[in-house]
Motif scaffolding. Structure first.
Motif, PDB file in Angstrom:
ATOM      1  N   SER A  51      -7.595  16.263   5.656  1.00 30.57           N
ATOM      2  CA  SER A  51      -8.799  15.422   5.751  1.00 30.57           C
ATOM      3  C   SER A  51      -8.431  13.968   6.037  1.00 30.57           C
ATOM      4  N   GLY A  52      -7.432  13.771   6.866  1.00 31.94           N
ATOM      5  CA  GLY A  52      -7.031  12.408   7.214  1.00 31.94           C
ATOM      6  C   GLY A  52      -6.205  11.724   6.140  1.00 31.94           C
ATOM      7  N   HIS A  53      -5.882  12.430   5.048  1.00 28.79           N
ATOM      8  CA  HIS A  53      -5.044  11.829   4.006  1.00 28.79           C
ATOM      9  C   HIS A  53      -3.625  12.342   4.133  1.00 28.79           C
ATOM     10  N   ARG A  54      -2.692  11.421   4.056  1.00 26.07           N
ATOM     11  CA  ARG A  54      -1.284  11.795   4.179  1.00 26.07           C
ATOM     12  C   ARG A  54      -0.733  12.294   2.859  1.00 26.07           C
ATOM     13  N   ILE A  55      -0.119  13.453   2.895  1.00 21.23           N
ATOM     14  CA  ILE A  55       0.458  14.028   1.685  1.00 21.23           C
ATOM     15  C   ILE A  55       1.817  14.627   2.043  1.00 21.23           C
ATOM     16  N   GLY A  56       2.830  14.284   1.280  1.00 19.30           N
ATOM     17  CA  GLY A  56       4.166  14.802   1.540  1.00 19.30           C
ATOM     18  C   GLY A  56       4.317  16.199   0.948  1.00 19.30           C
TER      19      GLY A  56
ATOM     20  N   PRO B 116       5.812   8.504  -3.044  1.00 22.36           N
ATOM     21  CA  PRO B 116       5.217   7.593  -2.067  1.00 22.36           C
ATOM     22  C   PRO B 116       5.921   6.241  -2.065  1.00 22.36           C
ATOM     23  N   LYS B 117       5.963   5.631  -0.885  1.00 28.90           N
ATOM     24  CA  LYS B 117       6.657   4.348  -0.776  1.00 28.90           C
ATOM     25  C   LYS B 117       5.649   3.222  -0.574  1.00 28.90           C
ATOM     26  N   GLY B 118       6.027   2.055  -1.042  1.00 28.31           N
ATOM     27  CA  GLY B 118       5.127   0.907  -0.980  1.00 28.31           C
ATOM     28  C   GLY B 118       5.324   0.131   0.311  1.00 28.31           C
TER      29      GLY B 118
ATOM     30  N   LEU C 217       0.864  -1.175   0.000  1.00 27.64           N
ATOM     31  CA  LEU C 217       0.000   0.000   0.000  1.00 27.64           C
ATOM     32  C   LEU C 217       0.902   1.227   0.000  1.00 27.64           C
ATOM     33  N   TYR C 218       0.689   2.086  -0.979  1.00 32.47           N
ATOM     34  CA  TYR C 218       1.562   3.254  -1.119  1.00 32.47           C
ATOM     35  C   TYR C 218       1.129   4.361  -0.179  1.00 32.47           C
ATOM     36  N   THR C 219       2.106   4.996   0.457  1.00 36.73           N
ATOM     37  CA  THR C 219       1.788   6.109   1.349  1.00 36.73           C
ATOM     38  C   THR C 219       2.900   7.149   1.299  1.00 36.73           C
ATOM     39  N   SER C 220       2.545   8.380   1.647  1.00 38.67           N
ATOM     40  CA  SER C 220       3.485   9.490   1.525  1.00 38.67           C
ATOM     41  C   SER C 220       4.423   9.579   2.709  1.00 38.67           C
TER      42      SER C 220
END
Ligand code: 6R9
Length: 645
Positions: free
Chosen positions: A517-522, A261-263, A252-255
């Motif tokens: 809004s609870g979403h991670r963004i770099g 984003p890393k997996g 699951l990719y995340t910032s």
């Protein structure tokens, strides 16, 4: 189903916590005994946080879908596994019993196999919130393929990056997705993402919106045709692939604070045990209850608390296709009333947004079925907490404030509903097996002493079964990101406070990651996207407090446009172009809320942007900027202060 490991009293929580710390292996192996294994593990835990190398239930063999489906069939085959509520309230809802879900997963597993998907292959899933999404996820797990779900709000470019990073060979998508009044053309986005892609061999497209799509010969097939095909071949039951406990289950990719984003990689055994354990304990799930997690399966919350946690526990999980405000702001309450929902798990941003509509949308909605409320994704402010408690829970439902991350697989810090104390704004106590600590900048653990409250950087000292194992294709990145800042510990990237009772209050990210809004963004991701715009020379992005979203995105941009665009007064056209660029590169969730044009950025003599100063300006704390003497050009700060939006 019964859950012998469900904690019933505060005293039991304390005793279990103690046991779990004194002897983690004994503690977790006793819990793991409650699952279906093809072969038991040889060693419960082996780990070091230096490489890092973490192995749970080593040598154990299993398939997570046998735990989510097969083992429930005999006694609960006719129990609803998934209740699906469509975007349009006029459309008929769907109920999939455990038996039905099992059959559909087996069937689609055959579709994957006949299309050439093999154990270990990466399958990217880009779908709306329809039952076929959960079926696709489980079918991958059944045959040992590694799923990587991408949220429907990400752009073609973001998908392309993820497909390349995961070296995905298959894509599962829909023609389109309904979200509120919108119809998102998913297949067309996938087509754009696949331009130049060299690894994807096949795209399976499920029908949902009937949006026109272009099906490419030899590459694209329809979900429904493929199902017919396996029916003709008489393929029904599909034996589950035997997986090693440490085989990857999904990416699951995340910032993060730097780069793309890393997996995040989770594995079969530990993730299963941990999502189940945390689900059963935090929400105090009782057989027969209806659990409604409002997240999208494109985020980790959907993976763990719509799909794997509830299904492994034989629960009924409600999946909602739409959004809280369509056709009106009473939609959640209508759903709660319609299905007699018992557990509602949502995000502070949704609560704040619904609060804004007042109590009107609640009129005539019977919420008396609710027993437990939960929040996740960002700190919850006390006002929103009390609104939730008074108007939704009618002061009789415990609220669980659940802190965790994509990397942690499941909830790490939370009260247990009705069992351990709650405190508005506080995630409170760690779950058994979770050794939380606070450290200062030097990595020294902070002692409580006589202090009422201490604060520091939130770290975890030992592994729990749901911890990430690596970042896909780049283990070194995993090490430097999470295990190198404070050697010997997993660093969360969050700051927190702790009170005398040992309760934690999460204050937010201490790195360059935003939570919108609870979403991670770099911030680096957004800056890179802004910088793609032809007229942009340089940019810096910071977060600022936002009433509904928690954090908003504030961009400072040096712009040198052509054809004389006025950026200082009404540069709204340029702003729109920049916003459009970000939407194209990342997706609408990363759009800046404010764009301020500046002639320079505050930089140190060594050329580093001093974000601390920009953050303060964005927050409106312009009187208290701290030391600016090390700046190359202190004058630029005055200009930025004057132009603040
Ligand atoms: C599950 C999820 C993780 C980041 C995390 C933190 C924030 C999540 C929270 C919370 C305060 C809570 N966060 N839950 N902050 N209280 N109850 O959201 O995963 O998308 O990876 O985000 O979200 O900052 O580090 P993910």
């Amino acid at each position: 189903m019964s859950y012998p490991y469900q904690i019933k009293t505060f005293e039991q929580y304390q005793a279990d916590y103690k046991k779990s710390i004194e002897n983690p292996e004994a503690f977790w192996s006793a819990i793991a005994e409650n699952f279906t294994w093809r072969k038991k593990w040889d060693k419960t835990l082996e780990w070091n946080f230096t490489e890092p190398k973490i192995e749970w239930f080593k040598g154990g063999k299993l398939n997570i879908t046998e735990n989510c489906l097969d083992r429930h069939l005999e006694k609960m085959g006719n129990m609803p596994a998934i209740i699906w509520e469509p975007n349009d309230p006029e459309e008929h809802h769907r109920v999939l019993t455990y038996r039905k879900l099992y059959e559909k997963v087996c069937q689609f597993a055959h579709v994957l196999k006949t299309n050439g998907v093999q154990k270990g292959d990466r399958v990217c899933i880009y779908m709306g919130m329809i039952p076929e999404l959960a079926i696709a996820v489980l079918a991958c797990a059944r045959i040992g393929a590694i799923h990587s779900v991408i949220f429907g709000g990400f752009s073609a470019q973001s998908i392309a990056d993820r497909l390349e990073d995961a070296k995905a060979s298959f894509v599962i998508t829909c023609d389109g997705a309904f979200r509120g009044a919108k119809d998102i053309p998913l297949k067309s986005v996938i087509d754009d993402a696949l331009i130049g892609n060299k690894t994807v061999k096949r795209v399976i497209v499920a029908t949902r919106t009937r949006t026109p799509v272009s099906m490419i010969k030899g590459r694209d097939v329809w979900w429904e045709d493929e199902i017919k095909n396996v029916e003709t071949l008489g393929l029904t039951d599909c034996p589950a692939e035997e997986m090693d406990a440490e085989d990857p289950l999904f990416i699951l990719y995340t910032s993060g604070s730097t780069g793309k984003p890393k997996g995040v990689v989770h594995t079969c055994g530990g993730y299963m045990v941990y999502t189940n354990y945390s689900f059963v304990n935090v929400f105090q799930y009782q057989p027969g209850q209806i659990h409604f997690c409002t997240a999208d399966i494109g985020w980790v919350t959907g993976h763990s608390y719509i799909v794997y946690g509830p299904l492994s526990a034989g629960a009924t999980t409600l999946m909602f296709e739409g959004i809280p405000t369509w056709p009106d702001a009473g939609r959640f309450w209508e759903i709660v009333d319609k299905y007699k929902v018992n557990i509602l798990y949502t995000a502070p941003t949704a609560i704040r947004s619904l609060m804004g509509f007042g109590l009107g949308p609640l009129a005539g909605k019977n919420l008396s079925s609710l027993q437990v409320l939960g929040t996740v994704g960002e700190p919850i402010n006390e006002e929103a907490w009390h609104w939730y408690d008074e108007n939704i829970g009618k002061k009789k439902c415990p609220i669980v404030d659940t802190w965790w991350q994509t990397e942690t697989g499941g909830i790490l810090i939370s009260n247990l509903a009705g069992v351990t104390p709650s405190k508005p704004g506080w995630a409170t106590l760690p779950l058994p097996g979770v050794q939380v600590t606070l450290v200062d900048e030097n990595g020294k653990e902070i002692e409580q002493g006589d202090a009422d409250i201490v604060s520091g950087n939130l770290c975890i000292k030992a592994p729990w079964p749901g911890i990430l194992r690596t970042t896909y294709g780049d283990h070194e990145r995993c090490r430097t990101n999470y295990f190198a800042t404070y050697p010997g510990m997993y660093f969360t990237g969050d700051g927190a406070m702790r009170n005398k009772e040992g309760m934690y209050r999460i204050t937010g990210r201490v790195d360059d990651v935003l939570n919108v809004s609870g979403h991670r963004i770099g911030t680096a991701e957004v800056e890179n996207a802004i910088n793609m715009h032809a007229g942009v020379v340089e940019s810096a992005v910071v977060g600022y407090p936002h009433e509904v979203k928690g954090q908003g995105i504030y961009a400072f941009v040096i712009y040198q446009g052509s054809h004389g665009q006025d950026t200082h007064g009404t540069g709204d056209l340029v702003r729109k172009d920049i916003t459009q660029t970000v939407t194209r590169i990342i997706g609408p969730i990363a759009k800046p809320d404010k764009i301020q044009f500046v002639s320079g950025l505050p930089k140190t003599r060594s050329g580093k942007i001093m974000r601390r100063i920009l953050r303060k300006i964005a927050e409106g704390e312009t009187d208290n900027l701290g030391d600016t003497t090390t700046l190359l050009d202190p004058g630029v700060v005055e200009e930025i202060k004057k132009g603040r939006l």
